[in-house]
Scaffold this active site. Structure first.
Site, PDB file in Angstrom:
ATOM      1  N   ASP A   1      10.646  -3.697   7.128  1.00  0.00           N
ATOM      2  CA  ASP A   1       9.389  -3.197   7.674  1.00  0.00           C
ATOM      3  C   ASP A   1       9.349  -3.281   9.195  1.00  0.00           C
ATOM      4  O   ASP A   1       8.725  -2.440   9.849  1.00  0.00           O
ATOM      5  CB  ASP A   1       8.188  -3.890   7.040  1.00  0.00           C
ATOM      6  CG  ASP A   1       8.247  -5.404   7.072  1.00  0.00           C
ATOM      7  OD1 ASP A   1       9.139  -5.974   7.733  1.00  0.00           O
ATOM      8  OD2 ASP A   1       7.393  -6.035   6.413  1.00  0.00           O
TER       9      ASP A   1
ATOM     10  N   THR B   1       2.027 -11.315   9.211  1.00  0.00           N
ATOM     11  CA  THR B   1       2.308 -12.639   8.665  1.00  0.00           C
ATOM     12  C   THR B   1       3.363 -13.340   9.507  1.00  0.00           C
ATOM     13  O   THR B   1       3.266 -14.526   9.805  1.00  0.00           O
ATOM     14  CB  THR B   1       2.775 -12.513   7.207  1.00  0.00           C
ATOM     15  OG1 THR B   1       1.726 -11.908   6.444  1.00  0.00           O
ATOM     16  CG2 THR B   1       3.097 -13.872   6.617  1.00  0.00           C
TER      17      THR B   1
ATOM     18  N   ARG C   1       0.847  -1.187   0.000  1.00  0.00           N
ATOM     19  CA  ARG C   1       0.000   0.000   0.000  1.00  0.00           C
ATOM     20  C   ARG C   1       0.880   1.234   0.000  1.00  0.00           C
ATOM     21  O   ARG C   1       2.057   1.194   0.369  1.00  0.00           O
ATOM     22  CB  ARG C   1      -0.938   0.032   1.208  1.00  0.00           C
ATOM     23  CG  ARG C   1      -0.246   0.184   2.545  1.00  0.00           C
ATOM     24  CD  ARG C   1      -0.103  -1.099   3.271  1.00  0.00           C
ATOM     25  NE  ARG C   1       0.523  -0.953   4.579  1.00  0.00           N
ATOM     26  CZ  ARG C   1      -0.102  -0.557   5.664  1.00  0.00           C
ATOM     27  NH1 ARG C   1      -1.370  -0.209   5.612  1.00  0.00           N
ATOM     28  NH2 ARG C   1       0.538  -0.491   6.808  1.00  0.00           N
TER      29      ARG C   1
END
Length: 460
Positions: free
Chosen positions: A225, A247, A12
């Site tokens: 991240d 995840t 995104r």
């Protein structure tokens, strides 16, 4: 600022408006990140990701002052001498690295790099690819966020927080060229290092034409991240543990220096780079992948319904080791659906075998909470750092049952949120780099506490 935040299942583009008293995110574009199997090999569709980034930047529009990219770790693209991509990057869940790490002395690797020798680390991927035509023709290796940054700006570098995950960066902060040479990896593949906050050039004319933007600066952020997510932890003091839950779950503490003891290695802890020279001392836990992959097998299952039914199940009736190797790979027709693999592990362990989606869901969440407890306990024991509050950030912060279970088994309060920790950390590093805000990590986190919705779970 535009934060490009790429996860294992979606990407995104988020626009952040920031000043010393204000921090607001607006998601302007979301796109799938769907792996592609070609023959026996699982790939990332990196050109589709680049297209998603361009479309997102076009939707962000003017005025933008900066762009930053973060993504998952370890995977990379190989470029030839002209800068052309030599095939789609291979997915870290691909089987090509099976057994490769067994060829190495793990104690020596850990002492040199501080990184736990996980089977998918970049080092082992390169050893697995050693005799391939792509690696023979390669001139440069770029990790995923560095590759996408190079396509935006033409600027080639390796951002340090993500570089640490390769197991090819020495704990002293330079590329481990001696290790590379010992395993016949060409050290010249690796570009110069840069730090979060460094400028990475401006958008190329071709990118400006695609997006309608001007020559906007691209800024290095914590491009792993989790490095950005840890910046996004709204801690009020240094005595915090974090769980970056998506995840994968990354569970640990923030330290000023690595812990390189043999006990640390044997306990499965890794020393990854953080923003402002910090060390993310953490253990990888399999994470919500187990539930995501189970839901893929159940086709059409509703997560809210599953969680509501799971909450009614007896606690800890079914418990697994979420990090068991047989749970790592997706169902490819050979391994079988994830719920069947979970049931088989329960059968072997002698706990109740879950037979319904609600029972499997409760098994996964109970098992994750216990794994978090063990990881945080070991982090304190091995680092000497006290934890008084647990911060659970990322998508898992929406899962109230998981948050409460974690508080209960750890006996500590859990502060859930922000969900968008990685994007927030990305934006905050950019904002500081361009002078929109000032201060150290404590100041950035104070702004998060003042502006972001958080929920506190007390242990019961």
């Amino acid at each position: 600022m535009a934060a490009v935040d790429l996860g294992a299942s979606s990407g995104r583009v988020v626009v952040g408006d920031v000043d010393p008293d204000h921090l607001h995110l607006t998601e302007v574009h979301r796109f799938p990140n769907t792996p592609v199997r070609l023959g026996p090999t699982l790939h990332w569709d990196v050109l589709a990701l680049h297209r998603g980034v361009l479309d997102g930047l076009a939707k962000a529009g003017e005025p933008l002052r900066s762009v930053g990219i973060d993504s998952w770790a370890v995977d990379f693209g190989l470029l030839d001498r002209t800068g052309a991509l030599l095939g789609n990057p291979v997915h870290y869940r691909d089987a090509r690295t099976n057994g490769i790490s067994d060829r190495f002395d793990h104690a020596d690797l850990y002492a040199a790099t501080g990184i736990q020798p996980l089977p998918f680390n970049t080092l082992f991927q390169l050893v697995a690819a050693r005799d391939t035509p792509q690696l023979a023709a390669a001139h440069r290796l770029l990790l995923i966020p560095d590759l996408l940054t190079a396509w935006l700006t033409g600027h080639v570098a390796a951002e340090r927080t993500n570089a640490t995950t390769t197991q090819l960066l020495h704990v002293t902060g330079h590329w481990a060229t001696d290790l590379m040479t010992a395993v016949n990896i060409d050290p010249t593949l690796f570009p110069p290092l840069c730090e979060p906050g460094d400028p990475r050039g401006t958008l190329l004319p071709s990118v400006q034409a695609e997006t309608g933007l001007n020559a906007v600066q691209v800024t290095a952020v914590g491009s792993h991240d989790t490095a950005s997510a840890v910046v996004g932890v709204p801690a009020a003091d240094e005595n915090f543990g974090y769980i970056s839950c998506g995840t994968w779950s990354l569970v640990g503490v923030e330290l000023p220096a690595p812990v390189l003891t043999e006990g640390s290695r044997e306990a499965g802890f890794t020393n990854e780079g953080g923003v402002d020279g910090k060390v993310r001392y953490l253990r990888n836990v399999m994470g919500l992948w187990l539930l995501q992959e189970s839901m893929r097998a159940w086709r059409g299952a509703s997560l809210p319904d599953l969680l509501a039914e799971a909450e009614k199940q007896p606690p800890f009736a079914s418990v697994i080791d979420p990090d068991a190797p047989e749970l790592l790979a997706p169902d490819d027709g050979r391994r079988g659906p994830m719920p069947d693999r979970i049931a088989e592990q329960c059968r072997r362990r002698g706990t109740r075998v879950p037979t319904t989606p609600a029972q499997v869901t409760r098994c996964v969440l109970d098992s994750l909470a216990l794994a978090y407890r063990d990881a945080l306990h070991d982090a304190q024991r091995l680092s000497g750092k006290e934890i008084t509050t647990i911060h659970l950030v990322g998508g898992g912060a929406r899962n109230a049952l998981l948050c409460q279970l974690t508080a209960d088994v750890c006996g500590l309060p859990v502060v859930a949120g922000p969900v968008e920790a990685a994007a927030l950390g990305n934006v905050l590093v950019q904002a500081r780099a361009i002078g929109a805000i000032e201060g150290d990590l404590a100041d950035l986190r104070a702004l998060l506490r003042a502006t972001q919705p958080l929920h506190r779970y007390e242990p019961s």
